[in-house]
Design an enzyme around this catalytic site. Structure first.
Site, PDB file in Angstrom:
ATOM      1  CG  ASP A 172     -18.522   5.799  -5.487  1.00  0.00           C
ATOM      2  OD1 ASP A 172     -19.654   5.339  -5.750  1.00  0.00           O
ATOM      3  OD2 ASP A 172     -18.132   6.015  -4.329  1.00  0.00           O
ATOM      4  CG  ASP A 200      -5.963  -1.514 -11.975  1.00  0.00           C
ATOM      5  OD1 ASP A 200      -5.917  -2.041 -13.111  1.00  0.00           O
ATOM      6  OD2 ASP A 200      -5.628  -2.108 -10.930  1.00  0.00           O
ATOM      7  N   GLY A 217     -10.853   6.919  -1.848  1.00  0.00           N
ATOM      8  CA  GLY A 217     -11.808   6.682  -2.939  1.00  0.00           C
ATOM      9  C   GLY A 217     -12.956   5.760  -2.555  1.00  0.00           C
ATOM     10  NE  ARG A 220     -23.955  11.192 -16.520  1.00  0.00           N
ATOM     11  CZ  ARG A 220     -24.466  12.251 -15.885  1.00  0.00           C
ATOM     12  NH1 ARG A 220     -24.029  12.580 -14.694  1.00  0.00           N
ATOM     13  NH2 ARG A 220     -25.418  12.958 -16.448  1.00  0.00           N
ATOM     14  CG  HIS A 226     -14.438   2.746  -5.202  1.00  0.00           C
ATOM     15  ND1 HIS A 226     -13.536   1.701  -5.149  1.00  0.00           N
ATOM     16  CD2 HIS A 226     -13.706   3.834  -5.571  1.00  0.00           C
ATOM     17  CE1 HIS A 226     -12.337   2.143  -5.468  1.00  0.00           C
ATOM     18  NE2 HIS A 226     -12.407   3.427  -5.732  1.00  0.00           N
ATOM     19  CG  HIS A 283      -8.017   2.954  -9.394  1.00  0.00           C
ATOM     20  ND1 HIS A 283      -8.677   2.877 -10.581  1.00  0.00           N
ATOM     21  CD2 HIS A 283      -8.902   3.492  -8.496  1.00  0.00           C
ATOM     22  CE1 HIS A 283      -9.926   3.338 -10.418  1.00  0.00           C
ATOM     23  NE2 HIS A 283     -10.071   3.719  -9.173  1.00  0.00           N
ATOM     24  CG  ASP A 309     -13.383   7.944  -6.610  1.00  0.00           C
ATOM     25  OD1 ASP A 309     -12.754   7.863  -7.660  1.00  0.00           O
ATOM     26  OD2 ASP A 309     -13.047   7.330  -5.579  1.00  0.00           O
TER      27      ASP A 309
END
Ligand SMILES: O=C(CO)COP(=O)(O)O
Length: 123
Positions: free
Chosen positions: A94, A84, A59, A100, A91, A11, A64
């Protein structure tokens, strides 16, 4: 470790720290095939042009999700992602979905520098 395909992402607020980290570990990263989100990838290419790195979309524009799709297909074996935790992101869903998938597919995942140092030590 045999050559792996690794994802490199940061980030914005952490990008200077992340690029420094990549520079510090460029010899360990060099044998591997690297993929990055767009802006992160551009900065890494400037700092370490010798790395075998493919930048994907930025991203917030789907990068992502591209990395997530690669994880589902078995094409990413480790992820270094300096997240961050203090800045709201458009997003965010995302980012959550990507993290996950790393849990679901048991991908070694470093979300901060201390973990990244330990994961790269296994490379
Ligand atoms: O936002 C990101 C990951 O969620 C990173 O994207 P960029 O590398 O394009 O800035």
């Amino acid at each position: 470790m045999p050559a792996v395909q690794a994802a490199l992402i940061s980030h914005d607020r952490l990008k200077p720290q992340f690029v420094e980290w990549v520079v510090r570990h460029r010899l360990a990263l060099q044998p591997h095939t690297l993929f990055a989100t767009g802006t992160t990838g551009g900065l890494i290419k400037e700092a370490c042009p010798e790395l075998n790195l493919t930048p994907l979309k930025s991203g917030p524009l789907g990068g992502d999700q591209q990395i997530g799709a690669m994880i589902c297909e078995g094409n990413i074996h480790a992820m270094f992602f300096f997240i961050d935790p203090l800045t709201p992101m458009p997003h965010d869903v995302d980012v959550k979905a990507l993290i996950r998938l790393t849990a679901l597919y048991n991908i070694p995942t470093a979300l901060n520098e201390a973990t990244a140092d330990r994961v790269i030590a296994g490379f």
